[in-house]
Design a protein around this motif. Structure first.
Motif, PDB file in Angstrom:
ATOM      1  N   TYR A 145       0.685  -1.338   0.068  1.00 50.53           N
ATOM      2  CA  TYR A 145      -0.083   0.052  -0.055  1.00 50.53           C
ATOM      3  C   TYR A 145       0.942   1.252  -0.145  1.00 50.53           C
ATOM      4  N   TYR A 168       0.031   4.959   1.330  1.00 53.00           N
ATOM      5  CA  TYR A 168      -0.648   6.118   2.022  1.00 53.00           C
ATOM      6  C   TYR A 168      -0.016   7.504   1.743  1.00 53.00           C
ATOM      7  N   GLN A 190       0.130  11.041   4.184  1.00 56.69           N
ATOM      8  CA  GLN A 190      -0.124  11.906   5.261  1.00 56.69           C
ATOM      9  C   GLN A 190       0.391  13.111   5.387  1.00 56.69           C
ATOM     10  N   LYS A 223      -3.039  15.006  10.356  1.00 57.55           N
ATOM     11  CA  LYS A 223      -4.260  14.316   9.529  1.00 57.55           C
ATOM     12  C   LYS A 223      -4.116  12.702   9.630  1.00 57.55           C
ATOM     13  N   PRO A 224      -5.120  11.935   9.341  1.00 62.09           N
ATOM     14  CA  PRO A 224      -4.781  10.365   9.244  1.00 62.09           C
ATOM     15  C   PRO A 224      -4.122  10.102   7.939  1.00 62.09           C
ATOM     16  N   PRO A 225      -3.418   8.796   7.802  1.00 60.56           N
ATOM     17  CA  PRO A 225      -3.022   8.364   6.508  1.00 60.56           C
ATOM     18  C   PRO A 225      -4.078   8.203   5.438  1.00 60.56           C
ATOM     19  N   LEU A 232      -5.075   6.601   2.052  1.00 58.93           N
ATOM     20  CA  LEU A 232      -4.909   5.416   1.083  1.00 58.93           C
ATOM     21  C   LEU A 232      -4.744   6.043  -0.267  1.00 58.93           C
ATOM     22  N   ILE A 281      -6.452  -1.342  -6.052  1.00 52.83           N
ATOM     23  CA  ILE A 281      -7.168   0.059  -5.803  1.00 52.83           C
ATOM     24  C   ILE A 281      -6.204   1.150  -5.985  1.00 52.83           C
ATOM     25  N   GLU A 305      -7.097   5.201  -5.397  1.00 52.63           N
ATOM     26  CA  GLU A 305      -8.090   6.335  -4.972  1.00 52.63           C
ATOM     27  C   GLU A 305      -8.170   7.477  -5.678  1.00 52.63           C
ATOM     28  N   LEU A 352       3.727   7.074   3.393  1.00 48.48           N
ATOM     29  CA  LEU A 352       3.992   5.882   3.770  1.00 48.48           C
ATOM     30  C   LEU A 352       3.689   4.720   3.200  1.00 48.48           C
ATOM     31  N   GLY A 380      -6.835  -9.429   1.498  1.00 46.36           N
ATOM     32  CA  GLY A 380      -8.086  -8.673   2.039  1.00 46.36           C
ATOM     33  C   GLY A 380      -9.222  -9.242   1.350  1.00 46.36           C
ATOM     34  N   GLY A 398     -10.267  -7.580   4.846  1.00 48.60           N
ATOM     35  CA  GLY A 398      -9.705  -7.063   5.236  1.00 48.60           C
ATOM     36  C   GLY A 398      -9.092  -6.995   6.673  1.00 48.60           C
ATOM     37  N   PHE A 445      -3.739   6.087  16.479  1.00 50.98           N
ATOM     38  CA  PHE A 445      -4.781   6.147  15.344  1.00 50.98           C
ATOM     39  C   PHE A 445      -5.811   4.720  15.565  1.00 50.98           C
ATOM     40  N   SER A 490     -11.525  -1.315   9.120  1.00 46.68           N
ATOM     41  CA  SER A 490     -11.271  -2.250   7.908  1.00 46.68           C
ATOM     42  C   SER A 490     -12.467  -2.882   7.084  1.00 46.68           C
ATOM     43  N   GLY A 491     -12.569  -2.996   5.844  1.00 46.08           N
ATOM     44  CA  GLY A 491     -13.687  -3.731   5.478  1.00 46.08           C
ATOM     45  C   GLY A 491     -13.902  -3.460   3.942  1.00 46.08           C
ATOM     46  N   PHE A 501     -11.504  -3.753  -0.855  1.00 47.16           N
ATOM     47  CA  PHE A 501     -10.836  -3.919   0.536  1.00 47.16           C
ATOM     48  C   PHE A 501      -9.947  -2.461   0.892  1.00 47.16           C
ATOM     49  N   PHE A 512      -8.348   5.419   8.304  1.00 48.71           N
ATOM     50  CA  PHE A 512      -7.840   5.782   9.688  1.00 48.71           C
ATOM     51  C   PHE A 512      -8.389   6.926  10.188  1.00 48.71           C
ATOM     52  N   GLY A 513      -8.622   7.209  11.255  1.00 50.84           N
ATOM     53  CA  GLY A 513      -9.147   8.496  12.203  1.00 50.84           C
ATOM     54  C   GLY A 513      -7.806   9.335  12.251  1.00 50.84           C
ATOM     55  N   ALA A 514      -8.126  10.538  12.674  1.00 53.30           N
ATOM     56  CA  ALA A 514      -7.177  11.632  12.828  1.00 53.30           C
ATOM     57  C   ALA A 514      -6.260  11.378  13.880  1.00 53.30           C
TER      58      ALA A 514
END
Lengths: 117, 113
Positions: free
Chosen positions: A33, A35, A37, A41-43, A45, A56, A58, A90, A98, A102, B89, B93-94, B99, B103-105
């Motif tokens: 993967y 990512y 960031q 903020k969150p990572p 995808l 994938i 995005e 990242l 998955g 996942g 963090f 997942s799903g 898939f 992530f949250g902040a």
């Protein structure tokens, strides 16, 4: 060996440059993967490779071009980036792609901190 | 639209006390939840996870609780130690159009000695 390595650790590039980020893992993981960031903020995808095939994307701009030459390596080729692309990039890997939804734990590298001038 | 929310940007706790970090999610397609810990200049490292068929998972000082009806999970750290100071963090997942792990902040935890 549960390590994901990323090179370089830091990268400064101009908007006309072409550069590549590299990621490597030797855990036999078949999902990898990228990512992005930004600070506080969150990572987010960007791309997922499953069995060396892109599964994938995005909606990432084409100035980012991923490549998975084999099951251990993942590259991110950068061209004509914008200053807003400056971020921590990242790489992560997980054991299986998955299929069932996942459940796999992702192992992250330390990241490449990119600055676009 | 944030599908995974950590509403507390930071939390300060005294050493030896309990730390409780909270996380909410919106998408009912998520069926696996994880907590990652991140130190400066390092990538996130996996801490603990829980499947949607469970409501609690414990690993040493770390316990994750899941309330599916409320779409809420929490991480409890008991007792908290100064080395626990990091950004935590929450991730869900799903299968959401492939898939994915969202992530949250993050919540920055400070454990004071």
């Amino acid at each position: 060996d549960t390590e994901v390595t990323q090179t370089p650790k830091h990268l400064v590039m101009g908007m006309t440059n072409k550069k590549s980020l590299k990621c490597e893992q030797h855990m036999g993981h078949r999902a990898m993967y990228w990512y992005k960031q930004k600070a506080k903020k969150p990572p987010e995808l960007m791309f997922v490779y499953s069995y060396e095939k892109l599964s994938i994307n995005e909606s990432v701009p084409s100035r980012f071009s991923p490549e998975c030459p084999n099951s251990s390596l993942l590259n991110l080729h950068l061209h004509a980036l914008q200053p807003e692309d400056s971020a921590l990039y990242l790489c992560a890997s997980s054991q299986t792609p998955g299929v069932a939804g996942g459940r796999e734990t992702q192992y992250f590298g330390p990241g490449t901190r990119l600055l676009v001038l | 639209d944030q599908q995974v929310k950590q509403n507390s940007p930071s939390l300060s706790v005294q050493e030896g006390r309990i730390s409780i970090l909270n996380c909410d999610y919106t998408n009912s397609m998520f069926d696996y939840f994880l907590w990652y810990k991140k130190y400066p200049a390092e990538g996130p490292t996996f801490l603990i996870s829980i499947s949607s068929i469970k409501d609690k998972n414990e690993d040493g000082r770390f316990t994750v609780f899941l309330n599916k009806s409320a779409k809420h999970l929490s991480l409890h750290i008991v007792p908290s130690q100064p080395g626990d100071s990091a950004v935590y963090f929450c991730a869900a997942s799903g299968y959401t159009g492939g898939f994915k792990t969202i992530f949250g902040a993050g919540t920055r935890l400070f454990v004071k000695a």
